[in-house]
Design an enzyme around this catalytic site. Structure first.
Site, short mmCIF file in Angstrom:
data_model
loop_
_atom_site.label_atom_id
_atom_site.label_comp_id
_atom_site.label_asym_id
_atom_site.label_seq_id
_atom_site.Cartn_x
_atom_site.Cartn_y
_atom_site.Cartn_z
N LEU A 33 0.71 -1.15 -0.10
CA LEU A 33 -0.17 -0.13 -0.18
C LEU A 33 0.81 1.42 -0.10
CD1 LEU A 33 -2.87 -1.15 2.60
CD2 LEU A 33 -2.69 -1.41 0.31
N HIS A 37 -3.61 4.49 -2.16
CA HIS A 37 -4.35 3.32 -1.41
C HIS A 37 -5.08 4.11 -0.04
CE1 HIS A 37 -1.61 0.51 -3.41
NE2 HIS A 37 -3.03 -0.05 -3.91
#
Ligand code: PAF
Length: 283
Positions: A33, A37
């Site tokens: 991530l 995100h």
């Protein structure tokens, strides 16, 4: 944040909230991530009562020669970031939990429009893998809203179309592209870019911007613009996969009188395939 590895465990936990009338927001990811995100998670936090995120590196959407096995898996770090962002539930299934009957015999969701062009042309089967896993995840989470990044413009368009075609009761929200300070769109695959390539890869965004400026200035010979845009990428030392001027909704080649246009591009560095896009509205 509660973490579930099984479909039944997550379902049971979410049923309570659904029965209580709470709005469930969902952010599907493949992990590794980055801030892009996390922005999706924060966006879900603003509009939903319960935020669910999934991390699953979906083999079904990777081609045989693609990077499924070396795709960065950073589970512990990802968990920390999700906790900090206010995620309530993380779904992190094993392959056999998602595909208990194996990949070969897995029922699939096919979205025939828009999936053979652009990324679909160079990644056959990719979007079938995406629509299939997203359908499964939607069936597992049953979210009221799901948030997808505009960076994967074609993916977003395909998912919107699938949801419309199949009457899926989920609202699809688009989230802006997150960029590095020099403009490079954030992507989990940016870690494949070498230090030598890094200062030059912004050429992809710059080429899209150049094409957009020409269109805004009245140029309507789109194929000429596409060729000139690709040339810029080649001159910077990269191989272009595609650079197209498309209708924002259908992703068909843009017509001269289209008002909503998206310029999409994909290029290869030594180890990465980078994508980006830019939408413009004409009067
Ligand atoms: O965009 C992604 O990370 C993936 O394609 C998705 C939507 C999580 C499906 O595997």
């Amino acid at each position: 944040m509660r973490i579930f590895h099984t479909v039944s465990g997550l379902r049971d936990a979410l049923t309570v909230h659904r029965r209580g009338g709470l709005r469930i927001g969902f952010v599907p990811t493949m992990g590794n991530l980055h801030d892009g995100h996390i922005a999706l998670v924060k966006q879900a936090r603003e509009t939903c009562d319960i935020v669910v995120c999934s991390i699953f590196v979906n083999a079904l959407q990777f081609g045989l020669n693609e990077d499924w096995d070396k795709y960065p898996r950073t589970y512990e770090t990802d968990c920390g970031k999700l906790r900090d962002a206010g995620c309530d539930y993380l779904f992190h299934p094993e392959d056999r939990e998602m595909y208990p009957n194996g990949l070969d015999t897995q029922s699939r969701v096919i979205c025939p429009t828009m999936t053979d062009v652009l990324c679909g042309a160079s990644r056959p089967g990719h979007f079938e893998g995406v629509t299939t896993v997203v359908t499964k995840l939607f069936n597992i989470v049953q979210p009221d809203e799901a948030i997808f990044g505009i960076k994967d413009y074609q993916q977003l368009a395909v998912i919107r179309r699938m949801v419309e075609d199949l009457c899926m009761p989920v609202e699809i929200t688009a989230a802006e592209i997150h960029r590095e300070p020099d403009g490079l769109a954030m992507s989990s695959r940016n870690s494949y870019i070498t230090a030598e390539e890094r200062p030059k890869v912004v050429v992809l965004k710059q080429s899209l911007e150049w094409v957009a400026e020409q269109i805004k200035a009245g140029q309507r010979n789109f194929s000429e613009l596409e060729t000139a845009g690709k040339r810029r990428i080649t001159e910077a030392g990269f191989k272009t996969d595609y650079l197209t001027v498309s209708n924002s909704k259908t992703l068909n080649p843009a017509a001269e009188d289209d008002k909503e246009i998206t310029i999409l591009g994909a290029m290869y560095t030594g180890g990465a395939r980078l994508i980006d896009n830019l939408s413009i509205k004409l009067k």
